[in-house]
Structures are given as structure tokens and as C-alpha cells.
Design a protein around this motif. Structure first.
Motif, PDB file in Angstrom:
ATOM      1  N   TYR A  65      67.476   3.031 -58.706  1.00  0.00           N
ATOM      2  CA  TYR A  65      67.160   2.859 -60.131  1.00  0.00           C
ATOM      3  C   TYR A  65      67.855   1.610 -60.669  1.00  0.00           C
ATOM      4  CZ  TYR A  65      65.017   7.464 -60.200  1.00  0.00           C
ATOM      5  OH  TYR A  65      64.190   8.529 -59.955  1.00  0.00           O
ATOM      6  N   ASP A  66      67.224   1.005 -61.667  1.00  0.00           N
ATOM      7  CA  ASP A  66      67.793  -0.193 -62.284  1.00  0.00           C
ATOM      8  C   ASP A  66      68.714   0.151 -63.441  1.00  0.00           C
ATOM      9  OD1 ASP A  66      66.286  -2.459 -60.856  1.00  0.00           O
ATOM     10  OD2 ASP A  66      64.664  -1.127 -61.468  1.00  0.00           O
ATOM     11  N   LEU A  67      68.556   1.353 -64.008  1.00  0.00           N
ATOM     12  CA  LEU A  67      69.406   1.788 -65.119  1.00  0.00           C
ATOM     13  C   LEU A  67      69.289   3.297 -65.250  1.00  0.00           C
ATOM     14  CD1 LEU A  67      70.013   0.093 -68.500  1.00  0.00           C
ATOM     15  CD2 LEU A  67      69.161   2.457 -68.538  1.00  0.00           C
ATOM     16  N   ILE A  68      70.376   3.933 -65.706  1.00  0.00           N
ATOM     17  CA  ILE A  68      70.403   5.384 -65.872  1.00  0.00           C
ATOM     18  C   ILE A  68      70.793   5.726 -67.306  1.00  0.00           C
ATOM     19  CG2 ILE A  68      71.507   7.543 -65.141  1.00  0.00           C
ATOM     20  CD1 ILE A  68      71.965   6.135 -62.404  1.00  0.00           C
ATOM     21  N   LEU A  69      69.946   6.528 -67.971  1.00  0.00           N
ATOM     22  CA  LEU A  69      70.257   7.081 -69.284  1.00  0.00           C
ATOM     23  C   LEU A  69      70.809   8.477 -69.062  1.00  0.00           C
ATOM     24  CD1 LEU A  69      67.257   6.101 -71.599  1.00  0.00           C
ATOM     25  CD2 LEU A  69      69.644   5.507 -71.935  1.00  0.00           C
ATOM     26  N   LEU A  70      72.036   8.700 -69.462  1.00  0.00           N
ATOM     27  CA  LEU A  70      72.755   9.911 -69.059  1.00  0.00           C
ATOM     28  C   LEU A  70      73.283  10.667 -70.266  1.00  0.00           C
ATOM     29  CD1 LEU A  70      74.118  11.664 -66.867  1.00  0.00           C
ATOM     30  CD2 LEU A  70      75.993   9.990 -66.849  1.00  0.00           C
ATOM     31  N   ASP A  71      72.779  11.894 -70.467  1.00  0.00           N
ATOM     32  CA  ASP A  71      73.296  12.749 -71.527  1.00  0.00           C
ATOM     33  C   ASP A  71      74.660  13.304 -71.102  1.00  0.00           C
ATOM     34  OD1 ASP A  71      73.236  14.098 -73.990  1.00  0.00           O
ATOM     35  OD2 ASP A  71      72.492  15.922 -73.042  1.00  0.00           O
ATOM     36  N   ASP A 130      76.950   0.283 -58.851  1.00  0.00           N
ATOM     37  CA  ASP A 130      77.236  -0.392 -60.113  1.00  0.00           C
ATOM     38  C   ASP A 130      76.008  -0.464 -61.008  1.00  0.00           C
ATOM     39  OD1 ASP A 130      75.808  -2.182 -58.618  1.00  0.00           O
ATOM     40  OD2 ASP A 130      77.314  -3.766 -58.637  1.00  0.00           O
ATOM     41  N   THR A 131      75.042   0.420 -60.783  1.00  0.00           N
ATOM     42  CA  THR A 131      73.857   0.523 -61.633  1.00  0.00           C
ATOM     43  C   THR A 131      74.287   0.750 -63.083  1.00  0.00           C
ATOM     44  OG1 THR A 131      72.652   1.549 -59.804  1.00  0.00           O
ATOM     45  CG2 THR A 131      71.704   1.781 -62.007  1.00  0.00           C
ATOM     46  N   PRO A 132      73.707   0.032 -64.052  1.00  0.00           N
ATOM     47  CA  PRO A 132      74.074   0.251 -65.453  1.00  0.00           C
ATOM     48  C   PRO A 132      73.856   1.707 -65.880  1.00  0.00           C
ATOM     49  CG  PRO A 132      72.796  -1.770 -65.233  1.00  0.00           C
ATOM     50  CD  PRO A 132      72.758  -1.089 -63.896  1.00  0.00           C
ATOM     51  N   ILE A 133      74.844   2.260 -66.574  1.00  0.00           N
ATOM     52  CA  ILE A 133      74.776   3.633 -67.083  1.00  0.00           C
ATOM     53  C   ILE A 133      74.963   3.613 -68.592  1.00  0.00           C
ATOM     54  CG2 ILE A 133      75.833   5.918 -67.059  1.00  0.00           C
ATOM     55  CD1 ILE A 133      76.848   5.300 -64.228  1.00  0.00           C
ATOM     56  N   LEU A 134      73.983   4.159 -69.326  1.00  0.00           N
ATOM     57  CA  LEU A 134      74.085   4.306 -70.767  1.00  0.00           C
ATOM     58  C   LEU A 134      74.227   5.790 -71.068  1.00  0.00           C
ATOM     59  CD1 LEU A 134      72.846   1.451 -70.449  1.00  0.00           C
ATOM     60  CD2 LEU A 134      71.579   1.874 -72.563  1.00  0.00           C
ATOM     61  N   LYS A 166      80.443  12.643 -81.522  1.00  0.00           N
ATOM     62  CA  LYS A 166      80.823  11.383 -82.159  1.00  0.00           C
ATOM     63  C   LYS A 166      82.305  11.051 -81.998  1.00  0.00           C
ATOM     64  CE  LYS A 166      77.224  11.875 -85.681  1.00  0.00           C
ATOM     65  NZ  LYS A 166      76.919  11.924 -87.138  1.00  0.00           N
ATOM     66  N   GLU A 167      83.068  11.962 -81.433  1.00  0.00           N
ATOM     67  CA  GLU A 167      84.506  11.743 -81.347  1.00  0.00           C
ATOM     68  C   GLU A 167      84.821  10.527 -80.471  1.00  0.00           C
ATOM     69  OE1 GLU A 167      82.977  14.526 -80.823  1.00  0.00           O
ATOM     70  OE2 GLU A 167      83.728  15.961 -82.305  1.00  0.00           O
ATOM     71  N   ASP A 168      85.781   9.722 -80.922  1.00  0.00           N
ATOM     72  CA  ASP A 168      86.163   8.528 -80.171  1.00  0.00           C
ATOM     73  C   ASP A 168      86.660   8.869 -78.777  1.00  0.00           C
ATOM     74  OD1 ASP A 168      85.460   6.828 -82.196  1.00  0.00           O
ATOM     75  OD2 ASP A 168      87.492   6.594 -82.987  1.00  0.00           O
ATOM     76  N   ILE A 169      87.315  10.040 -78.637  1.00  0.00           N
ATOM     77  CA  ILE A 169      87.875  10.391 -77.336  1.00  0.00           C
ATOM     78  C   ILE A 169      86.783  10.544 -76.294  1.00  0.00           C
ATOM     79  CG2 ILE A 169      87.849  12.879 -77.799  1.00  0.00           C
ATOM     80  CD1 ILE A 169      90.503  10.886 -75.790  1.00  0.00           C
ATOM     81  N   ASP A 170      85.613  11.048 -76.701  1.00  0.00           N
ATOM     82  CA  ASP A 170      84.504  11.195 -75.754  1.00  0.00           C
ATOM     83  C   ASP A 170      83.942   9.835 -75.377  1.00  0.00           C
ATOM     84  OD1 ASP A 170      84.304  14.114 -75.531  1.00  0.00           O
ATOM     85  OD2 ASP A 170      83.801  14.025 -77.653  1.00  0.00           O
ATOM     86  N   LYS A 171      83.831   8.960 -76.363  1.00  0.00           N
ATOM     87  CA  LYS A 171      83.344   7.607 -76.084  1.00  0.00           C
ATOM     88  C   LYS A 171      84.313   6.882 -75.157  1.00  0.00           C
ATOM     89  CE  LYS A 171      81.516   5.330 -79.445  1.00  0.00           C
ATOM     90  NZ  LYS A 171      81.292   4.513 -80.669  1.00  0.00           N
ATOM     91  N   ASP A 202      77.669   1.695 -71.745  1.00  0.00           N
ATOM     92  CA  ASP A 202      77.441   1.839 -73.185  1.00  0.00           C
ATOM     93  C   ASP A 202      77.460   3.319 -73.520  1.00  0.00           C
ATOM     94  OD1 ASP A 202      76.969   1.128 -75.800  1.00  0.00           O
ATOM     95  OD2 ASP A 202      75.120   0.012 -75.389  1.00  0.00           O
ATOM     96  N   TYR A 203      77.628   3.624 -74.814  1.00  0.00           N
ATOM     97  CA  TYR A 203      77.700   5.007 -75.280  1.00  0.00           C
ATOM     98  C   TYR A 203      76.915   5.066 -76.584  1.00  0.00           C
ATOM     99  CZ  TYR A 203      79.922   9.612 -76.001  1.00  0.00           C
ATOM    100  OH  TYR A 203      80.175  10.946 -76.159  1.00  0.00           O
ATOM    101  N   ILE A 204      75.788   5.773 -76.575  1.00  0.00           N
ATOM    102  CA  ILE A 204      74.885   5.814 -77.715  1.00  0.00           C
ATOM    103  C   ILE A 204      74.974   7.186 -78.377  1.00  0.00           C
ATOM    104  CG2 ILE A 204      72.523   5.456 -78.496  1.00  0.00           C
ATOM    105  CD1 ILE A 204      71.998   3.949 -75.880  1.00  0.00           C
ATOM    106  N   ILE A 205      75.161   7.203 -79.701  1.00  0.00           N
ATOM    107  CA  ILE A 205      75.307   8.447 -80.439  1.00  0.00           C
ATOM    108  C   ILE A 205      73.952   8.918 -80.958  1.00  0.00           C
ATOM    109  CG2 ILE A 205      76.442   9.582 -82.385  1.00  0.00           C
ATOM    110  CD1 ILE A 205      78.374   8.701 -80.252  1.00  0.00           C
ATOM    111  N   LYS A 206      73.638  10.197 -80.702  1.00  0.00           N
ATOM    112  CA  LYS A 206      72.446  10.807 -81.287  1.00  0.00           C
ATOM    113  C   LYS A 206      72.713  11.154 -82.755  1.00  0.00           C
ATOM    114  CE  LYS A 206      71.192  13.278 -76.982  1.00  0.00           C
ATOM    115  NZ  LYS A 206      70.980  14.622 -76.395  1.00  0.00           N
ATOM    116  N   PRO A 207      71.704  11.069 -83.613  1.00  0.00           N
ATOM    117  CA  PRO A 207      70.350  10.549 -83.336  1.00  0.00           C
ATOM    118  C   PRO A 207      70.344   9.027 -83.379  1.00  0.00           C
ATOM    119  CG  PRO A 207      70.502  11.225 -85.615  1.00  0.00           C
ATOM    120  CD  PRO A 207      71.843  11.564 -84.986  1.00  0.00           C
ATOM    121  N   PHE A 208      69.454   8.425 -82.644  1.00  0.00           N
ATOM    122  CA  PHE A 208      69.327   6.972 -82.633  1.00  0.00           C
ATOM    123  C   PHE A 208      67.840   6.639 -82.706  1.00  0.00           C
ATOM    124  CE2 PHE A 208      69.810   8.666 -78.340  1.00  0.00           C
ATOM    125  CZ  PHE A 208      68.597   8.326 -77.780  1.00  0.00           C
TER     126      PHE A 208
END
Length: 229
Positions: A46-52, A72-76, A82-87, A97-103
Motif C-alpha cells: 500500500y502507498d498509504l494507510i488510514l488508521l482508526d 515506512d509507508t505513510p500512516i494517517l 481529541k486529547e493531546d496525549i493520544d495525538k 499525521d493525526y486527524i480528529i473526527k469529524p473532518f
């Protein structure tokens, strides 16, 4: 066509992500469990992974850690947390990267494209980098396929050179014996992963001042090997 893997247990979200990415020309697969998602991520290119983050069986943090130990595949990472500790935890495990729902779908597509472009630029720089790898007293000439230890040439077999060069080109990453065997020999080759151990020993004998206390190729017990810089 770029391939993207979505690991997300909420199918409505996964399908929305897939639809917008497919409109942009990406090929998208969906896995809704952590264990099957991890297996697919490690077995297919895969070229990129979107990971919940919150997933059944295996959570996103553990998946990120295991993927990053081999690829080293990019992982988003995607999460409603939303807590900073999780990010911080996600980024610390190697997520890009770390994307917060909803987006918005537009934001998702933009971030995916940005990380794919960044990764391609990075890989392009690697491919165009100097053909000599110099690490302390070790010099690997990829063009002539020669190895020098403290300015003295040491003769390597083809597979010994391939193994050393592969590890040196991916420093500080742990590779399992299975991964090294597949990468350098291929699972269809004669022999088994024991040949990796034999070749590691032979390479150490040629590059290490003290093979029993290696300074270049380190054994990570229970995991595999890594090249230290």
C-alpha cells in the motif's frame, strides 16, 4: 494507481472516505477489524494507510507500532479522541499525521495527497543519493558492489552484500528473519529463514571488530535485526 488501505470499524465512515478517495483516482481497500487490517497492511503493498485508533481485536496504536517496525509507508491516524496525549502517542509511534473526527472529506483528501507527495519526494532523494554509504569505519559502494572496512576492501558474496546494503539503507529499523528472507531471497527460493541467521553471522565476521559484540548489525531478541548508526 496509488493503493490506500482504510482500517476503520465504522463502515459508514470508511465508505465515505473510500468514495472521496476513489473519485480522486485512488484504489481503496477497507478492513473493519484491527487484526485483519494489520495482516493486510503487512502482506500487501500500500502507498498509504488510514488508521482508526479505536478498533476491535487490535487497536490503532498497536497496529501503527507493528507496521512502523517493518515499513515506512505513510500512516494517517484517525480518531474522535481529541486529547493531546493520544495525538502525541500516535505520532510518537511513527504515525505521519493525526486527524480528529469529524473532518471534512476535502481535508482528508488534501492530507492524503500531501503525505503521498512528501513520501515520493523523500524516496526520490533516497534513490538519487550518493551511491556510497559511509558509517563510521564502514564504506559500502553500491555501484561497484564493494565493501571497505577501515579503508581495507573485504570480499562479499552477492547475498552477503545485498543483506548488508539493505540493512544499511534502512538504519535503526528492526527487520524480522521472515521479512529479510522474503526481501532478499523470496519465499519461493530454495532454503528457509535459517539462511538469514547464517548470512548475518558471515557479514558480522567481515565487518565487526568483535562479532560477538556487534557495533553495526544488532540482534533485537524476539524481533530480528537492525543496523545501528
Amino acid at each position: 494507481m496509488k493503493r490506500i488501505l482504510i482500517i476503520e470499524d465504522e463502515m459508514s465512515i470508511a465508505e465515505l472516505e473510500r468514495d472521496y478517495l476513489e473519485i480522486e483516482g485512488f484504489q481503496v481497500d477497507i478492513e473493519n477489524r484491527g487484526d485483519t487490517g494489520l495482516q493486510k497492511a503487512l502482506q500487501e503493498p500500500y502507498d498509504l494507510i488510514l488508521l482508526d485508533v479505536m478498533l476491535p481485536k487490535v487497536d490503532g496504536f498497536e497496529i501503527c507500532r507493528k507496521i512502523r517496525s517493518e515499513q515506512d509507508t505513510p500512516i494517517l491516524m484517525v480518531s474522535a479522541k481529541k486529547e493531546d496525549i493520544d495525538k502525541i502517542r500516535g505520532l510518537g509511534l511513527g504515525a505521519d499525521d493525526y486527524i480528529i473526527k469529524p473532518f471534512s472529506p476535502g481535508e482528508l483528501v488534501a492530507r492524503v495527497k500531501a503525505h503521498l507527495n512528501r513520501y515520493e519526494r523523500l524516496m526520490g532523494r533516497r534513490e538519487n543519493a550518493n551511491e556510497e554509504i559511509r558509517i563510521r569505519g564502514l564504506m559500502i559502494d553500491k555501484t561497484s558492489r564493494r565493501v571497505y572496512v577501515n579503508d581495507k576492501e573485504v570480499v562479499f558474496t552477492t547475498k552477503e552484500f545485498d543483506l548488508l546494503a539493505f540493512l544499511a539503507l534502512n538504519p535503526n529499523r528492526v527487520f524480522s528473519k521472515d521479512h529479510l528472507f522474503e526481501q532478499l531471497w523470496g519465499f519461493d527460493s530454495m532454503g528457509d529463514i535459517a539462511t538469514v541467521t547464517v548470512h548475518i553471522r558471515k557479514v558480522r565476521e567481515k565487518v565487526e571488530a568483535d562479532p560477538s559484540n556487534p557495533q553495526y548489525i544488532e540482534t533485537v531478541w524476539g524481533a530480528g535485526y537492525r543496523f545501528k548508526i
